[in-house]
Write an enzyme that holds these catalytic residues in place. Sequence first.
Site, mmCIF file in Angstrom:
data_model
loop_
_atom_site.group_PDB
_atom_site.id
_atom_site.type_symbol
_atom_site.label_atom_id
_atom_site.label_comp_id
_atom_site.label_asym_id
_atom_site.label_seq_id
_atom_site.Cartn_x
_atom_site.Cartn_y
_atom_site.Cartn_z
ATOM 1 C CG ASP A 70 -0.299 0.018 2.533
ATOM 2 O OD1 ASP A 70 0.924 -0.207 2.590
ATOM 3 O OD2 ASP A 70 -0.991 0.241 3.533
ATOM 4 C CG HIS A 112 -1.755 6.711 8.146
ATOM 5 N ND1 HIS A 112 -2.510 7.660 8.797
ATOM 6 C CD2 HIS A 112 -2.502 6.261 7.116
ATOM 7 C CE1 HIS A 112 -3.681 7.745 8.195
ATOM 8 N NE2 HIS A 112 -3.704 6.919 7.185
#
Length: 133
Positions: A70, A112
């Site tokens: 990802d 993140h």
Amino acid sequence: MHQLIGAYGLLPSLKRIEPTAASDAELRHFHTAEYIDFVRQLETKMTENADEADEVSWSEDCEAFGLAYDCPPFQMIHRTISYLAGASLGAARALVEGRCSLAINWFGGWHHGRRDEGKREKLFSVDIFSILF
């Protein structure tokens, strides 16, 4: 977002701050030297081996630093994310120096990051640099 601000007639009220790349010293305020060095080396490998970039991006080393699946690496990765982090630092400087009362980095905080790895598309933690500034 730019079009929405323009539609409300707010563009004349805005001041664009030209971003600069965050230095490695600035990036080390949050990220480890090993992570920063790896991202720089990865950029070099992907640029030098553009034909094999997919193989480079899915290496075990990339996975060890959270740069897979990802959060895949891409060409010019270090340069791009250094500018994203630098834009957040520039926004923080403008606030601290009183050049504005509100500053926004539209590309900050869209992922993140962690101190020594990327997660879910966050390669460098660009929003944390503003907080640490």
